[in-house]
Design an enzyme around this catalytic site. Structure first.
Site, mmCIF file in Angstrom:
data_model
loop_
_atom_site.group_PDB
_atom_site.id
_atom_site.type_symbol
_atom_site.label_atom_id
_atom_site.label_comp_id
_atom_site.label_asym_id
_atom_site.label_seq_id
_atom_site.Cartn_x
_atom_site.Cartn_y
_atom_site.Cartn_z
ATOM 1 N N CYS A 107 -26.142 -1.934 -1.000
ATOM 2 C CA CYS A 107 -25.042 -2.571 -0.268
ATOM 3 C C CYS A 107 -25.499 -3.874 0.374
ATOM 4 O O CYS A 107 -26.400 -3.874 1.227
ATOM 5 C CB CYS A 107 -24.518 -1.628 0.805
ATOM 6 N N LYS B 127 0.833 -1.208 0.000
ATOM 7 C CA LYS B 127 0.000 0.000 0.000
ATOM 8 C C LYS B 127 0.861 1.248 0.000
ATOM 9 O O LYS B 127 0.616 2.199 -0.764
ATOM 10 C CB LYS B 127 -0.918 0.005 1.222
#
Length: 322
Positions: free
Chosen positions: A316, A230
């Site tokens: 969702c 990351k």
């Protein structure tokens, strides 16, 4: 083999004797496999001179338009993508339009000294990313301010003793010389090296191998102590202006799984990164980290997410039943 995908081309070895025909009247014949030519000649009622050798047929496959190299390769099926992901993304953009999350003001692109030289700015970007692991943006930004007040360069860090450096970056996560790590899903435990040690080791490598600058590739960045995927992808984006991959932290990892943006549930940010890069258009890679991190800081919280206020509640999967 799909007839539409390839075109069969038959090349016949030139016969030494001209004028021979496999069928009367010059009819066109279907392509023959090797060894069938002589048998076909015997079945024909036209007088045909005996062949000294059986005609050899070579068969090649030409790729149709759009295929390259190996024409017989299996065509790839359309790539998978999540249901409603474009509408979900547009809704998140709407919710994030004010740009008022901590990451928007205190992220890595805001922690370096804009008046410093490009090389020093890149080093400060990498350092802020190293500090940010398991640490809130507000704490990382405070530590960077204290370091910058003393002149934040590779040389200044190497000249700072460990205890002083530890005091400057406190209370970022894992700042001590050694710190117990909480039990992981697999039950493994161990000691987390301190960020002080990682910063010193990485700074020494940068001085010795890169002239005080940071590497310009993900492979070299992740080889540095304390630098993960990351951080490497964010460093490439912020420090070098290059999109090398999707930067996935705990926020992106959590939200991608809640929205079912992966084919199956993923167990780590790195697994999530690979899953997202399989389908998410590349032009969105640079946007997705900051967008989802801020969304995770304000709305899609780790515990007690604000589903009632979320525009994606009806879309969702994780919000269903709440």
């Amino acid at each position: 083999m799909n007839a539409a995908g390839v075109r069969m081309v038959v090349t016949r070895a030139r016969s030494r004797e001209t004028g021979a025909s496999l069928r009367r009247g010059g009819e066109k014949t279907a392509p023959l496999r090797s060894g069938e030519a002589a048998a076909e000649g015997r079945r024909s009622s036209s007088p045909v001179k005996r062949q000294r050798k059986a005609r050899r047929l070579s068969v090649a496959y030409e790729a149709s338009e759009g295929e390259e190299g190996k024409g017989a390769e299996r065509l790839q099926a359309p790539s998978w993508e999540p249901q409603d992901w474009r509408q979900q993304l547009d809704n998140i953009r709407t919710m994030r339009s004010r740009k008022d999350a901590p990451v928007d003001q205190l992220g890595a692109e805001h922690c370096f000294d804009p008046s410093a030289s490009p090389k020093v700015r890149r080093y400060q970007v990498l350092l802020s990313l190293m500090l940010s692991s398991q640490t809130k943006d507000q704490v990382t930004a405070g530590a960077m301010q204290r370091l910058r007040a003393r002149g934040l360069t590779v040389d200044s860090i190497l000249q700072t003793d460990d205890s002083t450096l530890g005091a400057l970056i406190y209370p970022v996560g894992f700042w001590r010389v050694s710190q117990p790590v909480a039990s992981r899903p697999g039950g493994a435990t161990g000691l987390q090296k301190s960020k002080v040690k990682y910063i010193k080791q990485t700074s020494a490598i940068l001085q010795q191998r890169y002239g005080g600058d940071i590497p310009a590739s993900v492979a070299e960045l992740v080889a540095l102590p304390g630098v993960g995927p990351k951080m490497a992808h964010l460093a490439m984006a912020v420090a070098w202006g290059a999109v090398s991959g999707i930067a996935v932290d705990t926020h992106v990892h959590r939200i991608a799984n809640r929205l079912r943006w992966t084919k199956k549930a993923t167990r780590s940010p790195e697994e999530t990164r690979r899953a997202l890069e399989e389908w998410l258009p590349r032009e969105l890679w640079s946007e997705i980290n900051g967008l989802l991190v801020g969304f995770g800081q304000q709305t899609c919280l780790p515990v007690r997410p604000h589903c009632q206020a979320c525009l994606n509640r009806a879309l969702c999967p994780a919000a269903q039943g709440l």
